[in-house]
Design a protein around this motif. Sequence first.
Motif: not given
Length: 257
Positions: A76-104
């Motif tokens: 589980s986790g995520n990746v975000q980018y810096w939007g200049g004032a705060a961390w922002v989600n990509f669209s669609p979001t980049v995240n893991w939830d109960n992931n079992t894959a080694a490569n994404n």
Amino acid sequence: MVAKLKFFDTNRINSQSGFDFTSADAARADILYDNDNSNRLFSNGSNDSTPEVWIIEFSSVYNLDALAVFNHNIKSGNVQYWGGAAWVNFSPTVNWDNNTAANNYFSFARVATKKIRLTMNTTQTANAEKFVGQLRALTSLGDLLKNPTEVTPKLTPKDFDYTTANGGSVYGIAGIKYQATVKFNNTPNVDQTFLIGLKIRNKPFYFYPCGGEGQTDITFRIDDMYLVNFTGAVSPKLAGKNLFGIGIDTSITLKEV
């Protein structure tokens, strides 16, 4: 035969980037961009109650539209980018939830940013150290309208084979490099122009044969993304030899750096 293949510029994460890690050794950050999936950068003393956060600052503001995270154990986790004032989600979001894959592989709407933040919360084996083998922040070089009709890969060993004085064999191998011939039938003009543009840019780029839709076959899996040089010519020919108006067939040759 294959999903729509993709072409990306070189990794925006490189030796000019800045690295701020919770516990991983920043002096070994080159593991993330060395194009060797087998190496891994580990956290130090992490567990499922202790997120491992990696902030990576690029040498400049770049347009990003894809991320590749290979040989990792993130559950589980995520990746975000810096939007200049705060961390922002990509669209669609980049995240893991109960992931079992080694490569994404993740694609998203293009953003301009100078920093990304990878947060790893839990691992696929409970309370293990977090690790990542390759982290690629990518900018698409463009897409083709038509799939190739043939991708012929070749895994060429860097090896030696000596014959001893008594006729025996001494053999060794230092690694294997990818190369491929890619053929297109009835190539539209926009695709021919794109391929010529790849050639004249005269720089390595990532060639992604599976296009992010991985198969089980070697060289077409999710983690089979190759940094290549465009070594041969763009070779267009009339599909019917002397018959105009029935299309152009094209082939290119790519070799791993």
